[in-house]
Design an enzyme around this catalytic site. Sequence first.
Site, mmCIF file in Angstrom:
data_model
loop_
_atom_site.group_PDB
_atom_site.id
_atom_site.type_symbol
_atom_site.label_atom_id
_atom_site.label_comp_id
_atom_site.label_asym_id
_atom_site.label_seq_id
_atom_site.Cartn_x
_atom_site.Cartn_y
_atom_site.Cartn_z
ATOM 1 N N LYS A 48 0.839 -1.206 0.000
ATOM 2 C CA LYS A 48 0.000 0.000 0.000
ATOM 3 C C LYS A 48 0.873 1.254 0.000
ATOM 4 O O LYS A 48 2.060 1.181 0.333
ATOM 5 C CB LYS A 48 -0.908 -0.027 1.235
ATOM 6 C CG LYS A 48 -0.155 -0.036 2.563
ATOM 7 C CD LYS A 48 -1.071 -0.370 3.729
ATOM 8 C CE LYS A 48 -0.313 -0.343 5.041
ATOM 9 N NZ LYS A 48 -1.145 -0.875 6.153
ATOM 10 N N TYR A 269 15.827 29.608 10.214
ATOM 11 C CA TYR A 269 14.598 30.328 10.581
ATOM 12 C C TYR A 269 14.461 30.448 12.091
ATOM 13 O O TYR A 269 14.729 29.491 12.825
ATOM 14 C CB TYR A 269 13.372 29.577 10.047
ATOM 15 C CG TYR A 269 13.111 29.781 8.572
ATOM 16 C CD1 TYR A 269 12.800 31.054 8.081
ATOM 17 C CD2 TYR A 269 13.139 28.710 7.687
ATOM 18 C CE1 TYR A 269 12.542 31.248 6.726
ATOM 19 C CE2 TYR A 269 12.876 28.894 6.337
ATOM 20 C CZ TYR A 269 12.578 30.164 5.866
ATOM 21 O OH TYR A 269 12.317 30.344 4.542
ATOM 22 N N MET A 317 12.147 24.102 4.089
ATOM 23 C CA MET A 317 11.386 23.328 3.110
ATOM 24 C C MET A 317 12.299 22.536 2.173
ATOM 25 O O MET A 317 12.070 21.356 1.906
ATOM 26 C CB MET A 317 10.497 24.257 2.276
ATOM 27 C CG MET A 317 9.574 23.537 1.310
ATOM 28 S SD MET A 317 8.683 24.627 0.206
ATOM 29 C CE MET A 317 7.622 25.495 1.343
HETATM 30 C C1 LIG Z 1 -0.405 -1.830 6.880
HETATM 31 C C2 LIG Z 1 -1.011 -3.110 7.264
HETATM 32 C C3 LIG Z 1 -0.218 -4.264 7.370
HETATM 33 C C4 LIG Z 1 1.287 -4.230 7.311
HETATM 34 O O1 LIG Z 1 1.760 -3.753 8.542
HETATM 35 P P1 LIG Z 1 3.329 -3.700 8.892
HETATM 36 O O2 LIG Z 1 3.326 -3.253 10.308
HETATM 37 O O3 LIG Z 1 3.919 -2.693 7.970
HETATM 38 O O4 LIG Z 1 3.877 -5.043 8.682
HETATM 39 C C5 LIG Z 1 -0.859 -5.475 7.586
HETATM 40 N N1 LIG Z 1 -2.209 -5.532 7.721
HETATM 41 C C6 LIG Z 1 -2.992 -4.436 7.669
HETATM 42 C C7 LIG Z 1 -4.454 -4.573 7.844
HETATM 43 C C8 LIG Z 1 -2.424 -3.186 7.458
HETATM 44 O O5 LIG Z 1 -3.192 -2.102 7.425
#
Ligand SMILES: *Cc1c(COP(=O)(O)O)cnc(C)c1O
Length: 374
Positions: A48, A269, A317
């Site tokens: 993802k 800054y 930035m």
């Molecule tokens: C993001 C996610 C994972 C992976 O998690 P990690 O901690 O990166 O291994 C697995 N299952 C679900 C439902 C997630 O949202």
Amino acid sequence: MFGEISERQQQVIDTAPGVLTVDLSALAANYRLLCQRAGAARVAGVVKADAYGLGAMRVAPALHAAGCRDFFVAQFAEALALKPALGADAQLYVLNGLQPGAEPACAEAGIVPVLNSLEQIDNWSRVARTHESGLPALLQFDTGMSRLGLSPEDAVALAAAPERLAGVRVLGVMSHLACADDPLNAQNADQLTAMRHVAQGFPGAALSFANSGGIFLGKDYQGALVRPGIALYGGAPTPSRPNPMQPVVRLDVRVIQTRTVPAGTRIGYGGVHVTRGECRLATLASGYADGLPRSLSDRGAAYAGAIRLPIVGRVSMDSLTIDITALPPGALGLGSLVELIGPHQTLDALARDAGTISYEILTGLGTRFHRVYR
Ligand SMILES: *Cc1c(COP(=O)(O)O)cnc(C)c1O
């Protein structure tokens, strides 16, 4: 893509504000290590958010080549985009489930939704009943995170009305651990108990429970399909313990100016950092717009070899300033690279200095770095 690099292209690389190197062979080694640790469970890849910012179009095929066949994304659009990059033997799952109306397109693409609510079940079943052999799905139950999945009450309602799943081929039952990165947290066992209770309602169903940390909680947590993300990318699955994963990411950032300043000089800054003695400074070509958080202001460091070069003043930035007094004069100049993530500073160490987690650092790394896949 790996053909001849023209001289002009090489110049662009040599002058990029930073170089983000993704080691695909370390990624594959991490996948194999997780397969060993997961015992009998199949190991999916969580890709993802563009594979945690590292480029899903490169990462997912590399995982496929290492033997991975199950890929989790958060959103349907991510699955659609990734589908052509993977073999027909790969299966894509959408963790967040589907927005109403996306079901026919999801069915047509052969993508598997995670159904998180009775409403999503009803919507998927409505479409699945029109397909001769039904449609596959994973069912997610909330076992204590209160984020996604059917509540215990929903589970009772579903058990009382199993026809709501008409046409749905339940490939497995899943849940997600809230504290898997902390083996001592009692919530893990509570969630395991809740998961076992859910599983009784689906005898024989494949269970999927563990993220990266969950794999290292042991066999009880592994089920049939584990879902690691961060550990594949080299992040520590259990930050309180030695990290067994190989580093996948290296980030080097370029020096764009150096100067020597006397004691009492304000830096950056707000003028919040005032030098105590004469020191030499280097300005680096990346800042918070590139995912180096502003919380690193006056905290954390870059490295030249093993030499620590503290970040001084606020992160801007597009730049930040480091103190290079520890290096011999002239050691760094316009165009030099210093390490932000690499052999001397792990991803987790940088994240800790920034007051955040490896996940947020990775997914924040910007598009202005030149990216090299090895
Ligand atoms: C993001 C996610 C994972 C992976 O998690 P990690 O901690 O990166 O291994 C697995 N299952 C679900 C439902 C997630 O949202």
